[in-house]
Design a protein around this motif. Structure first.
Motif, PDB file in Angstrom:
ATOM      1  N   GLU A  39      -1.145 -21.363  24.652  1.00 57.68           N
ATOM      2  CA  GLU A  39      -2.281 -21.492  23.937  1.00 57.68           C
ATOM      3  C   GLU A  39      -2.256 -20.500  22.415  1.00 57.68           C
ATOM      4  OE1 GLU A  39      -6.285 -22.570  25.666  1.00 57.68           O
ATOM      5  OE2 GLU A  39      -5.510 -22.844  27.837  1.00 57.68           O
ATOM      6  N   ALA A  80      -8.815 -19.799  17.504  1.00 58.93           N
ATOM      7  CA  ALA A  80      -8.731 -20.755  18.615  1.00 58.93           C
ATOM      8  C   ALA A  80      -9.324 -20.050  19.863  1.00 58.93           C
ATOM      9  CB  ALA A  80      -8.036 -22.579  18.194  1.00 58.93           C
ATOM     10  N   THR A  81      -7.578 -19.936  20.282  1.00 61.69           N
ATOM     11  CA  THR A  81      -7.313 -19.582  21.773  1.00 61.69           C
ATOM     12  C   THR A  81      -8.856 -18.193  22.084  1.00 61.69           C
ATOM     13  OG1 THR A  81      -5.121 -19.635  21.754  1.00 61.69           O
ATOM     14  CG2 THR A  81      -6.272 -18.291  23.625  1.00 61.69           C
ATOM     15  N   TRP A  82      -8.808 -17.132  21.720  1.00 55.11           N
ATOM     16  CA  TRP A  82     -10.246 -16.985  22.007  1.00 55.11           C
ATOM     17  C   TRP A  82     -12.171 -16.633  21.364  1.00 55.11           C
ATOM     18  CZ3 TRP A  82     -14.536 -15.008  19.150  1.00 55.11           C
ATOM     19  CH2 TRP A  82     -15.155 -13.577  19.548  1.00 55.11           C
ATOM     20  N   GLU A  83     -11.381 -17.826  21.538  1.00 52.20           N
ATOM     21  CA  GLU A  83     -13.116 -18.625  21.013  1.00 52.20           C
ATOM     22  C   GLU A  83     -13.347 -19.185  22.189  1.00 52.20           C
ATOM     23  OE1 GLU A  83     -13.418 -20.896  17.273  1.00 52.20           O
ATOM     24  OE2 GLU A  83     -13.369 -19.156  16.201  1.00 52.20           O
ATOM     25  N   LYS A  84     -11.784 -20.384  22.857  1.00 51.68           N
ATOM     26  CA  LYS A  84     -12.192 -20.847  23.623  1.00 51.68           C
ATOM     27  C   LYS A  84     -12.588 -20.241  24.984  1.00 51.68           C
ATOM     28  CE  LYS A  84      -9.469 -23.757  26.482  1.00 51.68           C
ATOM     29  NZ  LYS A  84      -8.314 -25.034  26.963  1.00 51.68           N
ATOM     30  N   TYR A  85     -12.355 -19.071  25.187  1.00 49.13           N
ATOM     31  CA  TYR A  85     -12.055 -17.880  26.517  1.00 49.13           C
ATOM     32  C   TYR A  85     -12.864 -16.519  26.533  1.00 49.13           C
ATOM     33  CZ  TYR A  85      -8.352 -19.785  28.267  1.00 49.13           C
ATOM     34  OH  TYR A  85      -7.249 -22.081  28.642  1.00 49.13           O
ATOM     35  N   HIS A 116     -11.174 -13.555  16.600  1.00 50.07           N
ATOM     36  CA  HIS A 116     -11.891 -13.910  16.414  1.00 50.07           C
ATOM     37  C   HIS A 116     -11.761 -15.563  15.975  1.00 50.07           C
ATOM     38  CE1 HIS A 116     -15.360 -10.424  17.161  1.00 50.07           C
ATOM     39  NE2 HIS A 116     -14.067 -10.791  17.674  1.00 50.07           N
ATOM     40  N   LYS A 155       0.314 -22.359  20.559  1.00 59.67           N
ATOM     41  CA  LYS A 155       0.018 -23.059  19.839  1.00 59.67           C
ATOM     42  C   LYS A 155      -0.901 -22.758  18.603  1.00 59.67           C
ATOM     43  CE  LYS A 155      -2.975 -27.064  20.237  1.00 59.67           C
ATOM     44  NZ  LYS A 155      -3.880 -28.111  21.157  1.00 59.67           N
ATOM     45  N   ASP A 156      -1.586 -21.650  18.914  1.00 62.29           N
ATOM     46  CA  ASP A 156      -2.302 -20.995  18.416  1.00 62.29           C
ATOM     47  C   ASP A 156      -1.903 -20.568  16.429  1.00 62.29           C
ATOM     48  OD1 ASP A 156      -5.755 -21.260  17.982  1.00 62.29           O
ATOM     49  OD2 ASP A 156      -5.588 -18.905  19.046  1.00 62.29           O
ATOM     50  N   ALA A 215      -9.890 -11.871  26.990  1.00 64.32           N
ATOM     51  CA  ALA A 215     -10.515 -11.999  25.506  1.00 64.32           C
ATOM     52  C   ALA A 215     -12.338 -11.480  25.475  1.00 64.32           C
ATOM     53  CB  ALA A 215     -10.746 -13.821  25.152  1.00 64.32           C
ATOM     54  N   MET A 251      -6.048 -14.853  28.159  1.00 67.68           N
ATOM     55  CA  MET A 251      -5.482 -16.215  27.042  1.00 67.68           C
ATOM     56  C   MET A 251      -4.012 -16.709  26.949  1.00 67.68           C
ATOM     57  SD  MET A 251      -7.354 -14.182  24.375  1.00 67.68           S
ATOM     58  CE  MET A 251      -6.754 -14.897  22.792  1.00 67.68           C
TER      59      MET A 251
END
Length: 161
Positions: free
Chosen positions: A141, A113-118, A110, A144-145, A56, A137
């Motif tokens: 996850e 959710a996975t990018w935002e989390k990591y 962007h 799931k995204d 990420a 990443m």
């Protein structure tokens, strides 16, 4: 598929599709094509396109060749390491993403959710991790995204039948 081979093959496909352009745009496009082809592989075949994890980074998910290289990419790759299915996914994704601007593709990654989390932000600024494994990443996850947000469907890369 090895990251070096995936990046080299994708750069070659991009050359075929778009002709010559700046290295910055090519590197950016190579990363986006590979990322969305990876998502498509996870959704359609339930297996990753590449074994390495996307990281990420500020402008979205990035694959890094061992040694820390994120581009420009050598056009040398071992064709034997790329299956027909993998090659077709990359070509298909590259062709369909041609109609989207770099900014649009970045914006879409962007929103995940996975990018935002990591991704690492501090005081509104992107921070490179001291240990790059901190920003990996996980494929679980990403799956799931893509099941929660129809990114592939929006881009026209996948249709549930």
């Amino acid at each position: 598929m090895e990251t070096k081979d995936a990046l080299g093959f994708t750069a070659t496909v991009l050359d075929e599709l778009a002709g010559s352009s700046s290295h910055i745009t090519k590197n950016f496009r190579v990363q986006k094509i590979l990322f969305f082809a990876h998502l498509l592989s996870l959704k359609k075949y339930r297996q990753p396109l590449v074994q390495d994890r996307f990281k990420a980074w500020e402008n979205g998910p990035v694959l890094i060749i061992s040694g820390g290289n994120s581009g420009p990419y050598s056009r040398e790759f071992n064709q034997e390491n790329i299956s027909e299915q993998q090659a077709e996914l990359i070509r298909f994704t590259g062709k369909l993403l041609q109609k989207y601007s770099d900014d649009t593709l970045e914006m879409i990654t962007h929103e995940m959710a996975t990018w935002e989390k990591y991704v690492l932000f501090k005081d509104g600024q992107f921070q490179k991790a001291s240990n790059q494994s901190d920003v990996n990443m996980p494929n679980e996850e990403l799956i799931k995204d893509i099941n929660e947000v129809p990114v592939l469907e929006i881009l026209g890369l996948y249709q549930d039948h």
